[in-house]
Write an enzyme that holds these catalytic residues in place. Structure first.
Site, PDB file in Angstrom:
ATOM      1  CG  ASN A 163       1.143  -0.520  11.231  1.00  0.00           C
ATOM      2  OD1 ASN A 163       0.891  -0.697   9.982  1.00  0.00           O
ATOM      3  ND2 ASN A 163       1.614  -1.303  12.171  1.00  0.00           N
TER       4      ASN A 163
ATOM      5  CG  HIS B 132       1.773   5.598   5.294  1.00  0.00           C
ATOM      6  ND1 HIS B 132       1.911   4.050   4.970  1.00  0.00           N
ATOM      7  CD2 HIS B 132       3.024   5.976   4.562  1.00  0.00           C
ATOM      8  CE1 HIS B 132       2.687   3.901   4.107  1.00  0.00           C
ATOM      9  NE2 HIS B 132       3.369   4.912   3.678  1.00  0.00           N
TER      10      HIS B 132
ATOM     11  CB  THR C  72       5.170  -4.696   5.639  1.00  0.00           C
ATOM     12  OG1 THR C  72       4.687  -3.470   4.408  1.00  0.00           O
ATOM     13  CG2 THR C  72       6.672  -4.596   5.181  1.00  0.00           C
TER      14      THR C  72
HETATM   15  C1  BV8 Z   1       3.172   8.674  -3.216  1.00  0.00           C
HETATM   16  C2  BV8 Z   1      -2.445   5.634   5.417  1.00  0.00           C
HETATM   17  C3  BV8 Z   1       4.065  10.319  -4.532  1.00  0.00           C
HETATM   18  C4  BV8 Z   1      -4.009   5.641   5.192  1.00  0.00           C
HETATM   19  C5  BV8 Z   1      -1.500   4.458   3.745  1.00  0.00           C
HETATM   20  C6  BV8 Z   1       3.067   1.976  -8.942  1.00  0.00           C
HETATM   21  C7  BV8 Z   1       4.439   1.516  -8.808  1.00  0.00           C
HETATM   22  C8  BV8 Z   1       4.828   1.980  -7.380  1.00  0.00           C
HETATM   23  C9  BV8 Z   1       4.332   2.935  -6.690  1.00  0.00           C
HETATM   24  C10 BV8 Z   1       2.946   3.409  -7.033  1.00  0.00           C
HETATM   25  C11 BV8 Z   1       2.482   3.165  -8.418  1.00  0.00           C
HETATM   26  N1  BV8 Z   1       1.378   3.781  -8.401  1.00  0.00           N
HETATM   27  C12 BV8 Z   1       1.124   4.431  -7.328  1.00  0.00           C
HETATM   28  C13 BV8 Z   1       2.043   4.237  -6.746  1.00  0.00           C
HETATM   29  C14 BV8 Z   1       2.476   5.008  -5.142  1.00  0.00           C
HETATM   30  C15 BV8 Z   1       1.554   4.400  -4.368  1.00  0.00           C
HETATM   31  C16 BV8 Z   1       1.922   2.954  -4.082  1.00  0.00           C
HETATM   32  O1  BV8 Z   1       2.960   2.422  -3.540  1.00  0.00           O
HETATM   33  N2  BV8 Z   1       0.997   2.082  -4.343  1.00  0.00           N
HETATM   34  C17 BV8 Z   1       1.177   0.678  -4.496  1.00  0.00           C
HETATM   35  C18 BV8 Z   1      -0.140  -0.097  -3.937  1.00  0.00           C
HETATM   36  C19 BV8 Z   1       1.447   0.080  -5.694  1.00  0.00           C
HETATM   37  N3  BV8 Z   1       2.067   5.055  -3.040  1.00  0.00           N
HETATM   38  C20 BV8 Z   1       1.717   6.370  -2.613  1.00  0.00           C
HETATM   39  O2  BV8 Z   1       0.381   6.768  -3.351  1.00  0.00           O
HETATM   40  C21 BV8 Z   1       2.004   6.895  -1.639  1.00  0.00           C
HETATM   41  N4  BV8 Z   1       2.617   8.299  -2.049  1.00  0.00           N
HETATM   42  O3  BV8 Z   1       3.893   7.658  -3.665  1.00  0.00           O
HETATM   43  O4  BV8 Z   1       3.370   9.954  -3.395  1.00  0.00           O
HETATM   44  C22 BV8 Z   1       3.310   9.687  -5.782  1.00  0.00           C
HETATM   45  C23 BV8 Z   1       2.146  10.271  -5.849  1.00  0.00           C
HETATM   46  C24 BV8 Z   1       1.406   9.609  -7.056  1.00  0.00           C
HETATM   47  C25 BV8 Z   1       1.971   8.701  -8.049  1.00  0.00           C
HETATM   48  C26 BV8 Z   1       3.296   8.388  -7.741  1.00  0.00           C
HETATM   49  C27 BV8 Z   1       3.850   8.841  -6.684  1.00  0.00           C
HETATM   50  C28 BV8 Z   1       1.359   7.183  -0.649  1.00  0.00           C
HETATM   51  C29 BV8 Z   1       1.337   5.718   0.214  1.00  0.00           C
HETATM   52  C30 BV8 Z   1       0.592   5.534   1.499  1.00  0.00           C
HETATM   53  C31 BV8 Z   1      -1.006   5.499   1.330  1.00  0.00           C
HETATM   54  N5  BV8 Z   1      -1.599   5.484   2.758  1.00  0.00           N
HETATM   55  N6  BV8 Z   1      -2.059   4.445   4.587  1.00  0.00           N
HETATM   56  C32 BV8 Z   1      -4.839   4.902   6.129  1.00  0.00           C
HETATM   57  O5  BV8 Z   1      -4.129   3.810   6.665  1.00  0.00           O
HETATM   58  O6  BV8 Z   1      -5.975   4.974   6.025  1.00  0.00           O
HETATM   59  S1  BV8 Z   1      -0.910   2.984   2.947  1.00  0.00           S
HETATM   60  C33 BV8 Z   1      -1.546   1.805   3.804  1.00  0.00           C
HETATM   61  O7  BV8 Z   1      -1.448   0.351   2.950  1.00  0.00           O
HETATM   62  C34 BV8 Z   1      -0.777   1.373   5.066  1.00  0.00           C
HETATM   63  O8  BV8 Z   1      -0.253   2.369   5.977  1.00  0.00           O
HETATM   64  C35 BV8 Z   1       0.404   0.319   4.526  1.00  0.00           C
HETATM   65  O9  BV8 Z   1       1.529   1.351   4.045  1.00  0.00           O
HETATM   66  C36 BV8 Z   1      -0.371  -0.109   3.080  1.00  0.00           C
HETATM   67  C37 BV8 Z   1      -0.671  -1.476   3.590  1.00  0.00           C
HETATM   68  O10 BV8 Z   1       0.626  -2.400   3.393  1.00  0.00           O
HETATM   69  P1  BV8 Z   1       0.976  -3.187   4.684  1.00  0.00           P
HETATM   70  O11 BV8 Z   1       0.999  -2.458   5.955  1.00  0.00           O
HETATM   71  O12 BV8 Z   1       2.020  -4.063   4.346  1.00  0.00           O
HETATM   72  O13 BV8 Z   1      -0.394  -4.186   5.030  1.00  0.00           O
HETATM   73  P2  BV8 Z   1      -0.883  -5.269   4.010  1.00  0.00           P
HETATM   74  O14 BV8 Z   1      -2.099  -5.606   4.392  1.00  0.00           O
HETATM   75  O15 BV8 Z   1      -0.457  -5.086   2.567  1.00  0.00           O
HETATM   76  O16 BV8 Z   1      -0.080  -6.646   4.180  1.00  0.00           O
HETATM   77  C38 BV8 Z   1       0.314  -7.151   5.746  1.00  0.00           C
HETATM   78  C39 BV8 Z   1       1.319  -8.058   5.705  1.00  0.00           C
HETATM   79  O17 BV8 Z   1       1.290  -8.794   7.096  1.00  0.00           O
HETATM   80  C40 BV8 Z   1       1.300  -9.466   4.765  1.00  0.00           C
HETATM   81  O18 BV8 Z   1       2.345  -9.538   4.062  1.00  0.00           O
HETATM   82  C41 BV8 Z   1       0.881 -10.360   5.888  1.00  0.00           C
HETATM   83  O19 BV8 Z   1       1.465 -11.539   5.309  1.00  0.00           O
HETATM   84  C42 BV8 Z   1       1.435  -9.855   6.712  1.00  0.00           C
HETATM   85  N7  BV8 Z   1       0.850 -10.628   8.133  1.00  0.00           N
HETATM   86  C43 BV8 Z   1      -0.408 -10.639   8.441  1.00  0.00           C
HETATM   87  N8  BV8 Z   1      -0.405 -11.083   9.838  1.00  0.00           N
HETATM   88  C44 BV8 Z   1       0.749 -11.260  10.228  1.00  0.00           C
HETATM   89  C45 BV8 Z   1       1.677 -10.741   9.391  1.00  0.00           C
HETATM   90  N9  BV8 Z   1       3.033 -10.737   9.569  1.00  0.00           N
HETATM   91  C46 BV8 Z   1       3.167 -11.318  10.830  1.00  0.00           C
HETATM   92  N10 BV8 Z   1       2.663 -11.408  11.808  1.00  0.00           N
HETATM   93  C47 BV8 Z   1       1.239 -11.511  11.635  1.00  0.00           C
HETATM   94  N11 BV8 Z   1       0.453 -12.087  12.590  1.00  0.00           N
END
Ligand code: BV8
Length: 237
Positions: A93, A110, A179
């Protein structure tokens, strides 16, 4: 869990821990801004194409987050930080609510939405203007400022990543809260901890791709479940 002494804990949090504070998640139905998916705007390409649009999105989020308060889940983790000898909180976050709750040993993988960076000089500094007086904001050198966060396709700060990986070496309890465990490399941290013998507990309102690895999956809102879990853990300590 009773048999283990608990003096080494690592926690990974995501957007779900801030939901009950009013901060929208990334992937939930509230993850949309105008018609854009967060993942579309949080990229260098989007900023290059339209820095005004990206900054309007961050200005909106900053305004929203400024009106939010840490919840019981954030406060519980801050208490664990004070109580436990060896504790590291790794967060995805950028909302700064962990620090506002009093957490000290925080790794902001991040970045932080209250920090900006000059795209020419790469100098980063705090900025808490809500709303921003000028969009897009510029540096005193005249160059554009960008949010000091990690966008999709950008590498994480290697020192922070090293701190996270070192933290899971030998940790006894890995706690994962709110997450979806899909964004890499953050999502691999709990799996590494489990592979190294940690007891893995997941707290989420639904199961995630990480749930099969967890020793315990606690299904419920973090602000309700985390205080109860901590009370249970303290008994075991
Ligand atoms: C990188 C900052 C080297 C900005 C963020 C293919 C396969 C694997 C990886 C990749 C791929 N293609 C590209 C990638 C890499 C990519 C990635 O992982 N993509 C994913 C989508 C597949 N990663 C990157 O690009 C990272 N860099 O790898 O560099 C590289 C470069 C290029 C290519 C390859 C490698 C950089 C990642 C960081 C990006 N920046 N944020 C901003 O915030 O403005 S990520 C952003 O989204 C957040 O920081 C967080 O990390 C993510 C969201 O995830 P969550 O926090 O989990 O939130 P989400 O909404 O998804 O889920 C919420 C959860 O809470 C749910 O499960 C829900 O059920 C639960 N919930 C809801 N309410 C509650 C609850 N739980 C408990 N109580 C509640 N009340």
């Amino acid at each position: 869990m009773a048999e283990r002494s608990l003096d080494s804990i690592v926690v990974l949090t995501g957007a779900g821990i801030s939901t009950e504070s009013g901060v929208p998640t990334f992937r939930g139905e509230d993850g949309l801004w105008r018609q854009y998916r967060a993942q579309e705007l949080a990229t260098p390409g989007a900023f290059h194409r339209n820095p005004t649009l990206v900054w309007e999105w961050y200005d909106w989020r900053r305004g929203l987050i400024a009106g939010c308060e840490p919840n019981a889940a954030h406060h519980t983790l801050a208490e664990m930080d004070r109580y436990c000898q060896d504790f590291v909180l790794i967060t995805q976050n950028v909302d700064d609510l962990h620090q506002r709750a009093g957490s000290r040993r925080v790794v902001q993988l991040h970045g932080n939405i209250w920090q900006v960076r000059c795209v020419a000089e790469s100098t980063a500094f705090e900025n808490h203007d809500v709303p921003l007086p000028q969009i897009p904001p510029t540096c005193s050198c005249g160059a554009l400022l960008r949010p000091h966060v990690v966008w999709f396709g950008e590498s994480l700060d290697p020192d922070m990543l090293t701190t996270a990986y070192q933290a899971v070496e030998g940790c006894q309890l890995m706690l994962v809260v709110g997450t979806s465990a899909v964004v890499q490399p953050a999502a691999s941290v709990p799996v590494m901890a489990k592979d190294r013998g940690a007891y893995l507990i997941e707290v989420n309102v639904e199961r995630t791709p990480l749930s099969p690895w967890a020793d315990e999956v606690i299904l419920g809102p973090a602000a309700e479940e985390l205080p109860k879990l901590w009370a249970r853990l303290k008994e075991a300590m």
